[in-house]
Design a protein around this motif. Structure first.
Motif, PDB file in Angstrom:
ATOM      1  N   ARG A  53      -2.460   7.333   1.155  1.00 17.65           N
ATOM      2  CA  ARG A  53      -2.186   5.938   0.906  1.00 17.65           C
ATOM      3  C   ARG A  53      -0.921   5.690   1.444  1.00 17.65           C
ATOM      4  O   ARG A  53      -0.599   4.389   2.312  1.00 17.65           O
ATOM      5  CB  ARG A  53      -2.349   5.671  -0.672  1.00 17.65           C
ATOM      6  CG  ARG A  53      -2.087   4.184  -0.569  1.00 17.65           C
ATOM      7  CD  ARG A  53      -2.703   3.710  -2.183  1.00 17.65           C
ATOM      8  NE  ARG A  53      -4.001   3.685  -2.403  1.00 17.65           N
ATOM      9  CZ  ARG A  53      -4.528   3.754  -3.624  1.00 17.65           C
ATOM     10  NH1 ARG A  53      -3.851   3.329  -4.615  1.00 17.65           N
ATOM     11  NH2 ARG A  53      -5.771   3.627  -3.792  1.00 17.65           N
ATOM     12  N   GLU A  54       0.217   6.428   1.013  1.00 13.91           N
ATOM     13  CA  GLU A  54       1.461   5.989   1.415  1.00 13.91           C
ATOM     14  C   GLU A  54       1.757   5.820   3.250  1.00 13.91           C
ATOM     15  O   GLU A  54       2.058   5.027   3.315  1.00 13.91           O
ATOM     16  CB  GLU A  54       2.497   7.099   0.733  1.00 13.91           C
ATOM     17  CG  GLU A  54       3.799   6.849   1.085  1.00 13.91           C
ATOM     18  CD  GLU A  54       4.754   7.918   0.370  1.00 13.91           C
ATOM     19  OE1 GLU A  54       5.831   7.878   0.579  1.00 13.91           O
ATOM     20  OE2 GLU A  54       3.945   8.975  -0.005  1.00 13.91           O
ATOM     21  N   GLY A  76      -1.043   5.627   5.285  1.00 19.85           N
ATOM     22  CA  GLY A  76      -1.866   4.768   5.762  1.00 19.85           C
ATOM     23  C   GLY A  76      -1.106   3.273   5.594  1.00 19.85           C
ATOM     24  O   GLY A  76      -0.791   2.322   6.426  1.00 19.85           O
ATOM     25  N   GLY A  77      -0.335   3.125   4.595  1.00 20.66           N
ATOM     26  CA  GLY A  77       0.630   1.824   4.225  1.00 20.66           C
ATOM     27  C   GLY A  77       1.794   1.880   5.293  1.00 20.66           C
ATOM     28  O   GLY A  77       1.954   0.466   5.966  1.00 20.66           O
ATOM     29  N   ARG A  80       0.855  -1.269  -0.101  1.00 17.70           N
ATOM     30  CA  ARG A  80       0.200   0.157  -0.082  1.00 17.70           C
ATOM     31  C   ARG A  80       1.011   1.337   0.000  1.00 17.70           C
ATOM     32  O   ARG A  80       0.494   2.197  -0.592  1.00 17.70           O
ATOM     33  CB  ARG A  80      -0.945   0.065   1.180  1.00 17.70           C
ATOM     34  CG  ARG A  80      -1.731   1.042   1.150  1.00 17.70           C
ATOM     35  CD  ARG A  80      -2.779   0.794   2.481  1.00 17.70           C
ATOM     36  NE  ARG A  80      -3.606   1.683   2.768  1.00 17.70           N
ATOM     37  CZ  ARG A  80      -4.354   1.987   4.147  1.00 17.70           C
ATOM     38  NH1 ARG A  80      -4.214   1.296   4.807  1.00 17.70           N
ATOM     39  NH2 ARG A  80      -5.266   3.109   4.182  1.00 17.70           N
ATOM     40  N   GLN A  81       1.894   1.222   0.738  1.00 22.09           N
ATOM     41  CA  GLN A  81       2.915   2.492   0.757  1.00 22.09           C
ATOM     42  C   GLN A  81       3.557   2.584  -0.533  1.00 22.09           C
ATOM     43  O   GLN A  81       3.593   3.699  -1.007  1.00 22.09           O
ATOM     44  CB  GLN A  81       3.808   1.991   2.010  1.00 22.09           C
ATOM     45  CG  GLN A  81       4.927   3.130   2.177  1.00 22.09           C
ATOM     46  CD  GLN A  81       6.026   2.824   3.028  1.00 22.09           C
ATOM     47  OE1 GLN A  81       5.877   1.744   3.729  1.00 22.09           O
ATOM     48  NE2 GLN A  81       7.062   3.821   3.189  1.00 22.09           N
ATOM     49  N   GLN A 111       1.451   6.632  -6.867  1.00 21.54           N
ATOM     50  CA  GLN A 111       0.312   7.508  -7.313  1.00 21.54           C
ATOM     51  C   GLN A 111       0.595   8.923  -6.759  1.00 21.54           C
ATOM     52  O   GLN A 111       0.179  10.034  -7.732  1.00 21.54           O
ATOM     53  CB  GLN A 111      -1.214   7.413  -6.307  1.00 21.54           C
ATOM     54  CG  GLN A 111      -2.233   8.123  -6.558  1.00 21.54           C
ATOM     55  CD  GLN A 111      -3.371   7.519  -5.712  1.00 21.54           C
ATOM     56  OE1 GLN A 111      -3.433   6.727  -4.708  1.00 21.54           O
ATOM     57  NE2 GLN A 111      -4.462   7.928  -5.986  1.00 21.54           N
ATOM     58  N   LYS A 112       1.253   9.118  -5.647  1.00 17.90           N
ATOM     59  CA  LYS A 112       1.726  10.562  -5.507  1.00 17.90           C
ATOM     60  C   LYS A 112       2.698  11.212  -6.386  1.00 17.90           C
ATOM     61  O   LYS A 112       2.563  12.320  -6.850  1.00 17.90           O
ATOM     62  CB  LYS A 112       2.365  10.627  -3.956  1.00 17.90           C
ATOM     63  CG  LYS A 112       2.910  12.001  -3.608  1.00 17.90           C
ATOM     64  CD  LYS A 112       3.763  11.936  -2.226  1.00 17.90           C
ATOM     65  CE  LYS A 112       4.984  11.242  -2.589  1.00 17.90           C
ATOM     66  NZ  LYS A 112       5.932  11.235  -1.411  1.00 17.90           N
ATOM     67  N   LYS A 170      -4.346  11.992  -2.471  1.00 16.09           N
ATOM     68  CA  LYS A 170      -4.459  10.611  -2.301  1.00 16.09           C
ATOM     69  C   LYS A 170      -3.308   9.585  -2.160  1.00 16.09           C
ATOM     70  O   LYS A 170      -3.417   8.808  -1.271  1.00 16.09           O
ATOM     71  CB  LYS A 170      -5.467  10.323  -3.410  1.00 16.09           C
ATOM     72  CG  LYS A 170      -6.979  11.058  -3.330  1.00 16.09           C
ATOM     73  CD  LYS A 170      -7.848  10.563  -4.160  1.00 16.09           C
ATOM     74  CE  LYS A 170      -9.228  11.318  -4.429  1.00 16.09           C
ATOM     75  NZ  LYS A 170     -10.059  11.138  -5.478  1.00 16.09           N
ATOM     76  N   GLY A 171      -2.368   9.875  -3.025  1.00 12.13           N
ATOM     77  CA  GLY A 171      -1.360   9.108  -2.744  1.00 12.13           C
ATOM     78  C   GLY A 171      -0.566   9.231  -1.558  1.00 12.13           C
ATOM     79  O   GLY A 171      -0.029   8.351  -1.143  1.00 12.13           O
ATOM     80  N   SER A 231       2.377   1.848  -3.562  1.00 12.00           N
ATOM     81  CA  SER A 231       1.508   2.184  -4.515  1.00 12.00           C
ATOM     82  C   SER A 231       0.987   3.624  -4.077  1.00 12.00           C
ATOM     83  O   SER A 231       0.820   4.426  -5.003  1.00 12.00           O
ATOM     84  CB  SER A 231       0.125   1.322  -4.585  1.00 12.00           C
ATOM     85  OG  SER A 231      -0.622   1.341  -3.431  1.00 12.00           O
ATOM     86  N   GLY A 232       0.869   4.094  -3.165  1.00  8.21           N
ATOM     87  CA  GLY A 232       0.539   5.401  -2.687  1.00  8.21           C
ATOM     88  C   GLY A 232       1.830   6.482  -3.056  1.00  8.21           C
ATOM     89  O   GLY A 232       1.694   7.597  -3.627  1.00  8.21           O
TER      90      GLY A 232
END
Length: 76
Positions: A51-52, A54-55, A25-26, A32-33, A47-48, A28-29
């Motif tokens: 997510r980062e 959160g991961g 998840r980190q 995305q970032k 959002k990235g 992919s964040g």
């Protein structure tokens, strides 16, 4: 009927899964970032980043779960 399979796993196994999922998840964040930064899309970038972070939290929680499981097994 209980369909939650997480109760069938010990804390160490759950911790290992959370660590791996958190790392994914980190990553992919982070991607995305970066895409958001490159395209100038501030919403995607934010959002990235979320997510980062959160991961990272999920990964750390997994590590804690594994340590707790190890400690509990030592005390038995």
């Amino acid at each position: 009927m209980d369909t939650d399979k997480s109760t069938d796993k010990d804390l160490g196994t759950q911790g290992a899964e959370h660590t791996v999922k958190g790392k994914a998840r980190q990553a992919s964040g982070t991607v995305q970032k970066k895409v958001g930064q490159l395209t100038g899309d501030k919403s995607m970038e934010a959002k990235g980043k979320a997510r980062e972070v959160g991961g990272k939290v999920q990964s750390k929680a997994g590590k804690v779960e594994r340590k707790v499981d190890t400690k509990l097994k030592e005390d038995v």
